[in-house]
Design an enzyme around this catalytic site. Structure first.
Site, PDB file in Angstrom:
ATOM      1  N   ASN A  15       0.996  -1.192  -0.009  1.00 54.17           N
ATOM      2  CA  ASN A  15      -0.095   0.037  -0.003  1.00 54.17           C
ATOM      3  C   ASN A  15       1.073   1.379   0.093  1.00 54.17           C
ATOM      4  O   ASN A  15       1.364   1.539   0.999  1.00 54.17           O
ATOM      5  CB  ASN A  15      -0.861  -0.126   1.188  1.00 54.17           C
ATOM      6  CG  ASN A  15      -1.852   1.195   1.484  1.00 54.17           C
ATOM      7  OD1 ASN A  15      -1.631   2.184   0.540  1.00 54.17           O
ATOM      8  ND2 ASN A  15      -2.336   1.790   2.661  1.00 54.17           N
ATOM      9  N   TRP A  16       1.082   1.748  -1.244  1.00 54.43           N
ATOM     10  CA  TRP A  16       1.963   2.885  -1.316  1.00 54.43           C
ATOM     11  C   TRP A  16       1.433   4.230  -0.598  1.00 54.43           C
ATOM     12  O   TRP A  16       2.144   5.277  -0.525  1.00 54.43           O
ATOM     13  CB  TRP A  16       2.224   3.191  -2.742  1.00 54.43           C
ATOM     14  CG  TRP A  16       3.022   2.173  -3.374  1.00 54.43           C
ATOM     15  CD1 TRP A  16       3.511   1.182  -2.843  1.00 54.43           C
ATOM     16  CD2 TRP A  16       3.778   2.275  -4.810  1.00 54.43           C
ATOM     17  NE1 TRP A  16       4.513   0.256  -3.804  1.00 54.43           N
ATOM     18  CE2 TRP A  16       4.402   0.861  -4.929  1.00 54.43           C
ATOM     19  CE3 TRP A  16       3.711   3.186  -5.773  1.00 54.43           C
ATOM     20  CZ2 TRP A  16       5.028   0.746  -5.881  1.00 54.43           C
ATOM     21  CZ3 TRP A  16       4.390   3.078  -6.802  1.00 54.43           C
ATOM     22  CH2 TRP A  16       5.086   1.709  -7.067  1.00 54.43           C
ATOM     23  N   LYS A  17       0.006   4.205  -0.205  1.00 55.57           N
ATOM     24  CA  LYS A  17      -0.733   5.527   0.449  1.00 55.57           C
ATOM     25  C   LYS A  17      -0.339   6.697  -0.422  1.00 55.57           C
ATOM     26  O   LYS A  17      -0.392   6.527  -1.646  1.00 55.57           O
ATOM     27  CB  LYS A  17      -0.021   5.589   1.839  1.00 55.57           C
ATOM     28  CG  LYS A  17      -0.201   4.214   2.557  1.00 55.57           C
ATOM     29  CD  LYS A  17      -0.024   4.538   3.926  1.00 55.57           C
ATOM     30  CE  LYS A  17      -0.265   3.259   4.851  1.00 55.57           C
ATOM     31  NZ  LYS A  17      -0.212   3.289   6.027  1.00 55.57           N
ATOM     32  N   HIS A 100      -9.553   0.885   4.539  1.00 54.07           N
ATOM     33  CA  HIS A 100      -8.482   1.041   5.210  1.00 54.07           C
ATOM     34  C   HIS A 100      -8.736   2.008   6.364  1.00 54.07           C
ATOM     35  O   HIS A 100      -9.472   2.837   6.117  1.00 54.07           O
ATOM     36  CB  HIS A 100      -7.367   1.717   4.245  1.00 54.07           C
ATOM     37  CG  HIS A 100      -5.983   1.703   5.072  1.00 54.07           C
ATOM     38  ND1 HIS A 100      -5.747   2.850   5.704  1.00 54.07           N
ATOM     39  CD2 HIS A 100      -5.123   1.053   4.739  1.00 54.07           C
ATOM     40  CE1 HIS A 100      -4.406   2.408   6.044  1.00 54.07           C
ATOM     41  NE2 HIS A 100      -3.896   1.270   6.057  1.00 54.07           N
ATOM     42  N   GLU A 102      -7.070   4.358   7.579  1.00 53.44           N
ATOM     43  CA  GLU A 102      -6.808   5.781   7.380  1.00 53.44           C
ATOM     44  C   GLU A 102      -8.121   6.374   6.586  1.00 53.44           C
ATOM     45  O   GLU A 102      -8.524   7.734   6.864  1.00 53.44           O
ATOM     46  CB  GLU A 102      -5.562   6.011   6.574  1.00 53.44           C
ATOM     47  CG  GLU A 102      -4.386   5.954   7.604  1.00 53.44           C
ATOM     48  CD  GLU A 102      -3.295   5.410   6.687  1.00 53.44           C
ATOM     49  OE1 GLU A 102      -3.216   5.340   5.560  1.00 53.44           O
ATOM     50  OE2 GLU A 102      -2.300   4.968   7.290  1.00 53.44           O
ATOM     51  N   GLU A 172      -5.701  -5.374  10.459  1.00 55.61           N
ATOM     52  CA  GLU A 172      -4.692  -4.438  10.510  1.00 55.61           C
ATOM     53  C   GLU A 172      -5.100  -3.590  12.067  1.00 55.61           C
ATOM     54  O   GLU A 172      -5.936  -2.618  11.837  1.00 55.61           O
ATOM     55  CB  GLU A 172      -4.733  -3.271   9.401  1.00 55.61           C
ATOM     56  CG  GLU A 172      -4.236  -4.020   8.184  1.00 55.61           C
ATOM     57  CD  GLU A 172      -3.674  -2.802   7.196  1.00 55.61           C
ATOM     58  OE1 GLU A 172      -2.518  -2.987   6.777  1.00 55.61           O
ATOM     59  OE2 GLU A 172      -4.242  -1.885   7.123  1.00 55.61           O
ATOM     60  N   GLY A 178       1.911   2.208  10.961  1.00 50.63           N
ATOM     61  CA  GLY A 178       2.706   3.399  10.616  1.00 50.63           C
ATOM     62  C   GLY A 178       3.444   3.642  12.073  1.00 50.63           C
ATOM     63  O   GLY A 178       4.062   4.611  12.012  1.00 50.63           O
ATOM     64  N   SER A 219       2.940  -2.318  10.397  1.00 50.02           N
ATOM     65  CA  SER A 219       4.373  -2.129  10.780  1.00 50.02           C
ATOM     66  C   SER A 219       5.228  -3.791  10.431  1.00 50.02           C
ATOM     67  O   SER A 219       5.991  -3.999  11.067  1.00 50.02           O
ATOM     68  CB  SER A 219       4.731  -2.002  12.079  1.00 50.02           C
ATOM     69  OG  SER A 219       4.232  -0.773  12.243  1.00 50.02           O
ATOM     70  N   GLY A 240       2.710  -1.101   4.453  1.00 49.41           N
ATOM     71  CA  GLY A 240       2.552   0.226   3.999  1.00 49.41           C
ATOM     72  C   GLY A 240       3.888   0.868   3.805  1.00 49.41           C
ATOM     73  O   GLY A 240       4.565   0.523   2.965  1.00 49.41           O
ATOM     74  N   GLY A 241       4.567   1.165   4.827  1.00 50.28           N
ATOM     75  CA  GLY A 241       5.787   2.051   4.786  1.00 50.28           C
ATOM     76  C   GLY A 241       6.859   1.061   4.163  1.00 50.28           C
ATOM     77  O   GLY A 241       7.640   1.634   3.332  1.00 50.28           O
TER      78      GLY A 241
END
Ligand code: PGA
Length: 258
Positions: A15-17, A100, A102, A172, A178, A219, A240-241
């Site tokens: 997930n590149w956000k 998601h 977010e 999640e 994150g 994470s 993600g990150g």
């Protein structure tokens, strides 16, 4: 156990956000592709921002790596300024992340919206990656089960047995996203196996429940991925990150190829 592992192909999505312009994505792909293209055991999906989907999809043509979006509207078209419809995505993508945390936290996404989107994705031939997970407050209040089951149940409302195996669910925990503070692999497995898959079994029957891929997200890094994947009920990860760094993402995908 081995029966389940054989049935469900491991799945890892990045997930590149809201990161990576088209130009930056080209660079990242040039670093990712040499390491990823030889991994055949894992269904690999990259989910860039909307404007980067088309260039990423063209660069991935001829590879086995799939492309996904991070959100969409449920209507097939209409006067919804700023939104993107399922058939628009289906031209370039096979997957879409829905619900998601977010989106739930910052953009008011409700379980009802997520449900409409999941059904719309299935109607238009997209694989929904539906996210569920409790906040830190909910976790500390001991209501993880209630929250996760409610999100799963409402998100999947009206999804029939014929379609459910196409849905991918990502557990999640919000407090792990994150933050660098991942859930323990055992804790994630308890929610995935003991809550989500057991709810699926009760509602769709054991055979069908065994076909649904359930991922862990929050994470996930090169250094902890293998701990999660040692549990046969954890079918992969939503990353993600760490999906923005080849040196992290490639080893995560390799770890899923168990
Ligand atoms: P993270 O994000 O890996 O950066 O924690 C996961 C996600 O938001 O899907």
């Amino acid at each position: 156990m081995s029966y389940e592992v054989i049935m469900r192909r491991p799945f890892v999505a990045g997930n590149w956000k809201m990161f990576k312009t088209a130009a930056e994505a080209r660079i990242l792909l040039s670093e990712l592709l040499p390491g990823l293209s030889s991994i055949k055991e894992v269904e690999i999906v990259l989910c860039p921002p909307f404007t980067t989907i088309l260039p990423v999809a063209s660069l991935l043509e001829g590879t086995a790596i799939g492309v996904g979006a991070q959100n969409m509207h449920w209507e097939k078209e209409g006067a919804f300024t700023g939104e993107v419809a399922p058939p628009m995505l289906a031209e370039f993508c096979k997957y879409v992340i829905l619900g998601h945390s977010e989106r739930r936290a910052y953009f008011g996404e409700t379980d009802d919206n997520v449900n409409r989107k999941v059904k719309a994705a299935l109607t238009h031939g997209l694989v929904p990656i539906m996210c569920v997970g409790e906040t830190l407050t909910e976790n500390e209040a001991g209501i993880t089960r209630e929250v996760v089951i409610t999100q799963t149940k409402k998100g999947l409302s009206g999804v029939d047995s014929a379609s459910i195996a196409s849905v991918v669910i990502a557990y999640e925990p919000v407090w792990a996203i994150g933050t660098g503070r991942a859930a323990t692999a055992e804790g994630a497995n308890n929610v995935i196996a003991g809550m989500i898959r057991s709810w699926l079994s009760q509602n769709y029957g054991d055979d069908i429940a065994q076909q649904v891929r359930i991922l862990y997200g929050g994470s996930v890094k090169a250094s902890n991925a293998a701990e999660f994947f040692q549990f046969p009920e954890i079918d992969g990860a939503l990353v993600g990150g760490a999906s923005l760094k080849a040196a992290e993402f490639i080893p995560i995908v390799k770890a899923a190829a168990r």
